[in-house]
Structures are given as C-alpha cells and as structure tokens.
Design a protein around this motif. Structure first.
Motif, PDB file in Angstrom:
ATOM      1  N   THR A   1       8.122  12.430  25.952  1.00 47.71           N
ATOM      2  CA  THR A   1       9.506  12.004  26.093  1.00 47.71           C
ATOM      3  C   THR A   1      10.030  11.598  24.722  1.00 47.71           C
ATOM      4  OG1 THR A   1       8.954   9.687  26.443  1.00 47.71           O
ATOM      5  CG2 THR A   1       9.044  11.085  28.403  1.00 47.71           C
ATOM      6  N   LEU A   2      11.340  11.453  24.634  1.00 48.71           N
ATOM      7  CA  LEU A   2      11.953  11.098  23.352  1.00 48.71           C
ATOM      8  C   LEU A   2      12.120   9.591  23.227  1.00 48.71           C
ATOM      9  CD1 LEU A   2      14.601  13.951  23.053  1.00 48.71           C
ATOM     10  CD2 LEU A   2      12.308  13.817  22.072  1.00 48.71           C
ATOM     11  N   ASP A   3      12.282   8.901  24.350  1.00 46.80           N
ATOM     12  CA  ASP A   3      12.459   7.452  24.310  1.00 46.80           C
ATOM     13  C   ASP A   3      11.129   6.749  24.581  1.00 46.80           C
ATOM     14  OD1 ASP A   3      15.058   7.663  23.700  1.00 46.80           O
ATOM     15  OD2 ASP A   3      15.826   7.053  25.666  1.00 46.80           O
ATOM     16  N   ASN A   4      11.095   5.508  24.234  1.00 43.20           N
ATOM     17  CA  ASN A   4       9.884   4.728  24.431  1.00 43.20           C
ATOM     18  C   ASN A   4      10.276   3.273  24.648  1.00 43.20           C
ATOM     19  OD1 ASN A   4       7.139   4.585  24.684  1.00 43.20           O
ATOM     20  ND2 ASN A   4       6.681   5.134  22.559  1.00 43.20           N
TER      21      ASN A   4
ATOM     22  N   ALA B   1       7.592   9.219  13.952  1.00 39.18           N
ATOM     23  CA  ALA B   1       8.711   8.298  13.699  1.00 39.18           C
ATOM     24  C   ALA B   1       8.257   7.130  12.835  1.00 39.18           C
ATOM     25  CB  ALA B   1       9.290   7.806  15.025  1.00 39.18           C
ATOM     26  N   LEU B   2       7.066   6.616  13.093  1.00 37.70           N
ATOM     27  CA  LEU B   2       6.530   5.507  12.278  1.00 37.70           C
ATOM     28  C   LEU B   2       6.368   5.949  10.831  1.00 37.70           C
ATOM     29  CD1 LEU B   2       4.033   4.198  14.903  1.00 37.70           C
ATOM     30  CD2 LEU B   2       5.616   2.711  13.640  1.00 37.70           C
ATOM     31  N   ALA B   3       5.854   7.153  10.626  1.00 38.28           N
ATOM     32  CA  ALA B   3       5.647   7.650   9.264  1.00 38.28           C
ATOM     33  C   ALA B   3       6.989   7.860   8.560  1.00 38.28           C
ATOM     34  CB  ALA B   3       4.859   8.960   9.313  1.00 38.28           C
TER      35      ALA B   3
ATOM     36  N   GLU C   1      19.314   4.338  13.317  1.00 33.61           N
ATOM     37  CA  GLU C   1      19.639   3.676  12.045  1.00 33.61           C
ATOM     38  C   GLU C   1      19.705   4.706  10.931  1.00 33.61           C
ATOM     39  OE1 GLU C   1      17.731  -0.410  11.216  1.00 33.61           O
ATOM     40  OE2 GLU C   1      16.577   0.435  12.861  1.00 33.61           O
ATOM     41  N   ARG C   2      20.676   4.539  10.040  1.00 35.02           N
ATOM     42  CA  ARG C   2      20.782   5.454   8.902  1.00 35.02           C
ATOM     43  C   ARG C   2      19.768   5.029   7.851  1.00 35.02           C
ATOM     44  NH1 ARG C   2      25.967   3.910   7.506  1.00 35.02           N
ATOM     45  NH2 ARG C   2      25.687   4.906   5.499  1.00 35.02           N
ATOM     46  N   PRO C   3      19.091   6.027   7.236  1.00 38.94           N
ATOM     47  CA  PRO C   3      18.075   5.694   6.244  1.00 38.94           C
ATOM     48  C   PRO C   3      18.603   4.757   5.162  1.00 38.94           C
ATOM     49  CG  PRO C   3      18.083   8.056   6.680  1.00 38.94           C
ATOM     50  CD  PRO C   3      19.218   7.463   7.466  1.00 38.94           C
ATOM     51  N   ASP C   4      19.858   4.940   4.733  1.00 36.73           N
ATOM     52  CA  ASP C   4      20.361   4.117   3.629  1.00 36.73           C
ATOM     53  C   ASP C   4      20.695   2.698   4.099  1.00 36.73           C
ATOM     54  OD1 ASP C   4      22.600   4.669   5.078  1.00 36.73           O
ATOM     55  OD2 ASP C   4      23.713   5.632   3.469  1.00 36.73           O
TER      56      ASP C   4
ATOM     57  N   MET D   1      13.888  -0.158  25.867  1.00 38.56           N
ATOM     58  CA  MET D   1      13.962   1.299  25.826  1.00 38.56           C
ATOM     59  C   MET D   1      14.873   1.759  24.699  1.00 38.56           C
ATOM     60  SD  MET D   1      12.910   4.097  27.228  1.00 38.56           S
ATOM     61  CE  MET D   1      12.173   3.594  28.794  1.00 38.56           C
ATOM     62  N   GLY D   2      14.403   2.657  23.897  1.00 37.42           N
ATOM     63  CA  GLY D   2      15.211   3.196  22.808  1.00 37.42           C
ATOM     64  C   GLY D   2      14.496   4.384  22.198  1.00 37.42           C
ATOM     65  N   SER D   3      15.075   4.939  21.147  1.00 32.11           N
ATOM     66  CA  SER D   3      14.460   6.092  20.498  1.00 32.11           C
ATOM     67  C   SER D   3      13.137   5.672  19.874  1.00 32.11           C
ATOM     68  CB  SER D   3      15.388   6.642  19.416  1.00 32.11           C
ATOM     69  OG  SER D   3      15.455   5.720  18.342  1.00 32.11           O
ATOM     70  N   LYS D   4      12.282   6.652  19.621  1.00 30.68           N
ATOM     71  CA  LYS D   4      10.998   6.348  18.985  1.00 30.68           C
ATOM     72  C   LYS D   4      11.218   5.870  17.553  1.00 30.68           C
ATOM     73  CE  LYS D   4       8.171   8.819  22.274  1.00 30.68           C
ATOM     74  NZ  LYS D   4       7.219   9.870  22.643  1.00 30.68           N
ATOM     75  N   ALA D   5      12.328   6.291  16.914  1.00 29.55           N
ATOM     76  CA  ALA D   5      12.652   5.791  15.570  1.00 29.55           C
ATOM     77  C   ALA D   5      13.022   4.314  15.620  1.00 29.55           C
ATOM     78  CB  ALA D   5      13.803   6.604  14.972  1.00 29.55           C
ATOM     79  N   LEU D   6      13.772   3.941  16.639  1.00 37.04           N
ATOM     80  CA  LEU D   6      14.153   2.529  16.774  1.00 37.04           C
ATOM     81  C   LEU D   6      12.904   1.680  17.041  1.00 37.04           C
ATOM     82  CD1 LEU D   6      16.593   0.673  16.753  1.00 37.04           C
ATOM     83  CD2 LEU D   6      16.728   0.928  19.242  1.00 37.04           C
ATOM     84  N   LEU D   7      12.036   2.169  17.904  1.00 32.85           N
ATOM     85  CA  LEU D   7      10.796   1.451  18.182  1.00 32.85           C
ATOM     86  C   LEU D   7       9.957   1.329  16.908  1.00 32.85           C
ATOM     87  CD1 LEU D   7       9.617   0.750  21.269  1.00 32.85           C
ATOM     88  CD2 LEU D   7       7.750   2.063  20.324  1.00 32.85           C
ATOM     89  N   ALA D   8       9.938   2.406  16.126  1.00 30.18           N
ATOM     90  CA  ALA D   8       9.196   2.372  14.855  1.00 30.18           C
ATOM     91  C   ALA D   8       9.745   1.268  13.957  1.00 30.18           C
ATOM     92  CB  ALA D   8       9.286   3.731  14.161  1.00 30.18           C
ATOM     93  N   SER D   9      11.063   1.152  13.885  1.00 32.69           N
ATOM     94  CA  SER D   9      11.677   0.105  13.060  1.00 32.69           C
ATOM     95  C   SER D   9      11.256  -1.278  13.519  1.00 32.69           C
ATOM     96  CB  SER D   9      13.204   0.195  13.113  1.00 32.69           C
ATOM     97  OG  SER D   9      13.646   1.244  12.303  1.00 32.69           O
ATOM     98  N   ARG D  10      11.221  -1.466  14.840  1.00 34.70           N
ATOM     99  CA  ARG D  10      10.828  -2.777  15.371  1.00 34.70           C
ATOM    100  C   ARG D  10       9.378  -3.085  15.031  1.00 34.70           C
ATOM    101  NH1 ARG D  10      13.974  -4.518  19.730  1.00 34.70           N
ATOM    102  NH2 ARG D  10      12.682  -6.374  19.650  1.00 34.70           N
ATOM    103  N   ILE D  11       8.552  -2.052  15.043  1.00 31.04           N
ATOM    104  CA  ILE D  11       7.132  -2.255  14.709  1.00 31.04           C
ATOM    105  C   ILE D  11       6.986  -2.623  13.233  1.00 31.04           C
ATOM    106  CG2 ILE D  11       4.874  -1.116  14.546  1.00 31.04           C
ATOM    107  CD1 ILE D  11       5.828   0.543  17.082  1.00 31.04           C
TER     108      ILE D  11
END
Ligand code: CTP
Ligand code: CA
Length: 229
Positions: A191-194, A43-45, A1-4, A210-220
């Motif tokens: 690993t890069l995915d989670n 990624a969460l931060a 996801e793009r930050p903006d 399964m997706g990037s740790k950034a995507l997982l962070a967004s879901r959290i």
C-alpha cells in the motif's frame, strides 16, 4: 513535504536503511519470500538524503522501485547477504534502520538443480533459522551512540493486540526505537499509506497517524535526531 522545506538536521551523519524483502532460494527458480514492497524503506532513505544525510540503502527485493537520488544502494537479496551488507555499512553509521522484511527461515539447502515434481509424496521443506540482524546489531553495538531502529508488522491475536505485541518485541530486540505497523486487511503491505506507533526503549509511545510513507519517514527521523549524540 517539499524537500526544500525539510530541516538539514542529518547533515554530516551516515545513516543505513535496509528495505525490501529477502528471498531464500529453494532451487534455481524458486524461493521463500514475502510481500514487502520496499516503499517505506525507500521513503526513509529519500527523506534522510533530503535532510542532509549520507545514506546507504541496503536493498532486498522490492516492487519495481527506482533507486532514490543521492543514495548508495547495496543490493542484498538474501538474509545472509543482508546481514553482511548491514554489518559492513553499520561500522561507521550514526543510525541503522531495519525496515527490511528479513526471512526468518531459509531452506536448509538450496538444490543445485530444479526440483522435479516426481511421482511420490512431496518431501517436507526443511528450514534453518536465519540470523536476527537487528538483535545482533544491538547486541554487538558496533558503534557507541548509534541509534538503532526496528520495524514490526503485527496482527492482533488471542495473546494481545498489535500494540501489546509491539511492546513485547521492543523489549526483546532492545533497539532504541520500534515502528509498529498493523498488517492484514490490506494494511501496510503493498500500500502507499502507512500508520502505526513509534515505541521508544525509554518508554515513549507516539501514535503515527495514517499518511504517506514519506510523511511517516519524516516522523521517524524527527524521533531519531534528538537521540543522536
Ligand atoms: N529482523 C532482522 N533479522 C531477521 C528478522 C527480522 O533484522 N532475521 C528485523 C526486521 O528488519 C525488523 C525487526 O527485526 O526491523 C522485527 O522483525 P520481525 O519479523 O517483526 O521480528 P521477529 O523477531 O522475526 O519476530 P516474528 O516472530 O514476529 O517474525
Ligand atoms: Ca520475522
């Protein structure tokens, strides 16, 4: 996801994320540690900052990660240091996410000098229990309405599968949300995915594909924001 493209739904919120592994010293050169890379916590931060939060990242030992932009990083290399740093930051936090891999045990003492090979049978390691930072936070609930999120890296065993252990851990810890990852066979660590499940104290269960740790962070964060008062 793009930050903006991210929502600014954490604006005005203070979030604390712990990440990485702790190292419990045996002597000046040796420690008990673990394989946590810190990437999921990073990624969460990062995502929380992009969504407008003030972020305190309590950082244990990690792979060689650069500090995320616009985040306060508090280094905390041992379980004891991490407990103090998390407690201090949690006092005015809206959300605390314990993504760190905290060592459950530490050597009963740290030798001042390097332990020598010697000629005899090696002395057994004597260990002491570390504080459970997450359970302590939930127990003392320093701030009403604070959302507390735990992580659990589980393997299935004779007692049950990953989800079974996750549900039991959620009940034991009493946190609002528990992110459960399956580990072993090259999953989750280094690993890069989670992937995994997001379990809520109120009974909600959601699969995290399964997706990037950034995507997982967004879901959290998507699961945290509706729980904020
Ligand atoms: N945790 C913590 N303090 C500890 C150990 C763990 O705050 N001393 C947190 C972790 O950051 C994580 C959650 O508790 O968010 C679950 O960690 P885990 O190691 O899975 O739980 P334990 O209760 O230590 O159970 P286990 O016996 O499976 O290791
Ligand atoms: Ca543990």
């Amino acid at each position: 996801e793009r930050p903006d493209a991210l929502p600014r739904d954490l604006e005005g919120r203070h979030v604390v994320v712990s990440a990485g592994g702790t190292r419990e010293a045996l002597d000046p050169v040796r420690f008990l540690g673990n394989r946590s890379s810190g990437r999921q916590g990073w990624a969460l931060a990062r995502v929380a900052a992009q969504r407008g939060a003030r972020v305190t990242l309590v950082a244990g030992h990690t792979a060689d990660l650069a500090a995320p932009a616009a985040v306060d990083v508090v280094p905390a290399g041992t379980a004891a240091a991490m407990e103090a740093a998390v407690r201090a930051a949690a006092a005015d936090a809206d959300v605390v996410v314990m993504a760190a891999a905290v060592a459950d045990f530490r050597p009963i003492a740290t030798a001042a000098d390097k332990i020598k090979r010697g000629g005899d049978e090696p002395a057994p390691l004597r260990l002491a229990q570390n504080p459970d930072i997450l359970a302590g936070l939930v127990h003392d609930s320093p701030r009403p309405g604070q959302v507390v999120v735990g992580f659990a890296a589980e393997t299935g065993d004779a007692d049950g599968d990953v989800l079974h252990h996750g549900r039991a851990k959620l009940a034991r810890k009493g946190c609002d949300l528990l992110v459960v990852n399956a580990v072993g066979d090259g999953k989750a660590f280094e690993t890069l995915d989670n992937a995994g499940w997001l379990l809520a104290r109120d009974g909600g269960e959601e699969e995290l594909p399964m997706g990037s740790k950034a995507l997982l962070a967004s879901r959290i964060w998507d699961a945290v924001t509706p729980r904020l008062p």
